[in-house]
Design a protein around this motif. Structure first.
Motif, PDB file in Angstrom:
ATOM      1  N   ASN A  54       0.838  -1.196   0.000  1.00 52.95           N
ATOM      2  CA  ASN A  54       0.000   0.000   0.000  1.00 52.95           C
ATOM      3  C   ASN A  54       0.877   1.252   0.000  1.00 52.95           C
ATOM      4  O   ASN A  54       2.101   1.161  -0.066  1.00 52.95           O
ATOM      5  CB  ASN A  54      -0.995  -0.020   1.167  1.00 52.95           C
ATOM      6  CG  ASN A  54      -0.326   0.068   2.526  1.00 52.95           C
ATOM      7  OD1 ASN A  54       0.851   0.421   2.658  1.00 52.95           O
ATOM      8  ND2 ASN A  54      -1.081  -0.265   3.564  1.00 52.95           N
ATOM      9  N   ASP A  55       0.257   2.406   0.080  1.00 50.82           N
ATOM     10  CA  ASP A  55       0.982   3.676   0.025  1.00 50.82           C
ATOM     11  C   ASP A  55       2.008   3.835   1.146  1.00 50.82           C
ATOM     12  O   ASP A  55       2.987   4.549   0.996  1.00 50.82           O
ATOM     13  CB  ASP A  55       0.000   4.857   0.065  1.00 50.82           C
ATOM     14  CG  ASP A  55      -0.887   4.881  -1.168  1.00 50.82           C
ATOM     15  OD1 ASP A  55      -0.482   4.329  -2.213  1.00 50.82           O
ATOM     16  OD2 ASP A  55      -1.989   5.464  -1.078  1.00 50.82           O
ATOM     17  N   GLN A  56       1.766   3.165   2.265  1.00 53.64           N
ATOM     18  CA  GLN A  56       2.691   3.243   3.396  1.00 53.64           C
ATOM     19  C   GLN A  56       3.758   2.138   3.335  1.00 53.64           C
ATOM     20  O   GLN A  56       4.558   2.001   4.247  1.00 53.64           O
ATOM     21  CB  GLN A  56       1.935   3.127   4.729  1.00 53.64           C
ATOM     22  CG  GLN A  56       1.040   4.301   5.053  1.00 53.64           C
ATOM     23  CD  GLN A  56      -0.276   4.265   4.272  1.00 53.64           C
ATOM     24  OE1 GLN A  56      -0.823   3.202   4.003  1.00 53.64           O
ATOM     25  NE2 GLN A  56      -0.756   5.431   3.884  1.00 53.64           N
ATOM     26  N   GLY A  57       3.747   1.347   2.286  1.00 50.09           N
ATOM     27  CA  GLY A  57       4.726   0.277   2.124  1.00 50.09           C
ATOM     28  C   GLY A  57       4.368  -1.010   2.857  1.00 50.09           C
ATOM     29  O   GLY A  57       5.166  -1.938   2.910  1.00 50.09           O
ATOM     30  N   LYS A  58       3.166  -1.065   3.415  1.00 49.64           N
ATOM     31  CA  LYS A  58       2.713  -2.248   4.141  1.00 49.64           C
ATOM     32  C   LYS A  58       2.126  -3.259   3.156  1.00 49.64           C
ATOM     33  O   LYS A  58       1.409  -2.889   2.230  1.00 49.64           O
ATOM     34  CB  LYS A  58       1.674  -1.850   5.192  1.00 49.64           C
ATOM     35  CG  LYS A  58       1.210  -2.993   6.045  1.00 49.64           C
ATOM     36  CD  LYS A  58       0.181  -2.537   7.076  1.00 49.64           C
ATOM     37  CE  LYS A  58      -0.361  -3.740   7.826  1.00 49.64           C
ATOM     38  NZ  LYS A  58      -1.470  -3.387   8.688  1.00 49.64           N
ATOM     39  N   LEU A  59       2.417  -4.545   3.380  1.00 49.33           N
ATOM     40  CA  LEU A  59       1.905  -5.603   2.524  1.00 49.33           C
ATOM     41  C   LEU A  59       0.427  -5.839   2.812  1.00 49.33           C
ATOM     42  O   LEU A  59       0.026  -6.033   3.953  1.00 49.33           O
ATOM     43  CB  LEU A  59       2.694  -6.900   2.770  1.00 49.33           C
ATOM     44  CG  LEU A  59       2.495  -8.024   1.767  1.00 49.33           C
ATOM     45  CD1 LEU A  59       2.932  -7.587   0.367  1.00 49.33           C
ATOM     46  CD2 LEU A  59       3.287  -9.236   2.203  1.00 49.33           C
TER      47      LEU A  59
END
Length: 181
Positions: A54-59
């Motif tokens: 996602n935009d926050q780099g979370k899978l």
């Protein structure tokens, strides 16, 4: 209205919505990720679980429609009973023939509880096995008779790299797919 009555109403409503989605139109992109794998859209195409950042780099995970069409079945969400009986996991991203290399997986897939009662999962793995040159019914027969020999035959069929040399004629996928539906 008391708390328990409100909770009962909420659960009933949620169940009705789930049941409507199960019996009505199944659209992969609207399925929760915990029901995605082993589901078949109303269009007859398999649903697949995919991951992305996602935009926050979370899978995160999402359910998508694949291009794989299933003959004779559509609008179907696999039961938890079959998922458990066959030893598959809804949380895996993508489905691979590598699962056949685990003797426990092949034993569960070939077990009567799975093989005779879960045609959707068996059909999926039948096609995966065929793509590797392995005929699943023959592999299951070998599994019942001698699980170790079944694994050696699978390895020598080309399904996985390895130095094992065993005649794999019994495993070649030259026969038609079984008719489950």
């Amino acid at each position: 209205m008391g708390y328990s009555m409100k909770m009962s109403f909420a659960l009933f409503f949620a169940f009705c919505m789930f049941l409507q989605g199960t019996l009505g139109e199944v659209i992969c992109e609207t399925l929760p990720t915990n029901l995605c794998s082993f589901a078949i859209a109303s269009s007859g195409k398999r649903c697949v679980l995919e991951n992305y950042k996602n935009d926050q780099g979370k899978l995160e995970y999402t359910c998508k429609t694949s291009e794989v069409v299933v003959e004779r079945i559509s609008g179907y969400i696999e039961s938890d009973q079959c998922v458990n009986a066959c030893g598959v996991d809804r949380s895996f991203v993508g489905i691979s023939s590598d699962a056949f290399l685990a003797p426990q997986f092949t034993a569960r897939l070939c077990s009567p509880a799975c093989y005779q009662n879960c045609p959707n999962i068996v059909d999926l793995y039948f096609n995966l096995a065929a793509g590797e040159g392995v005929y699943l019914p023959a592999l299951c027969e070998k599994q019942k008779a001698n699980p170790r020999r079944a694994m050696l035959g699978l390895l020598s069929s080309g399904a996985a790299p390895g130095p094992v040399a065993v005649d794999s004629a019994d495993f070649v996928a030259d026969a038609p797919a079984p008719s489950f539906f």
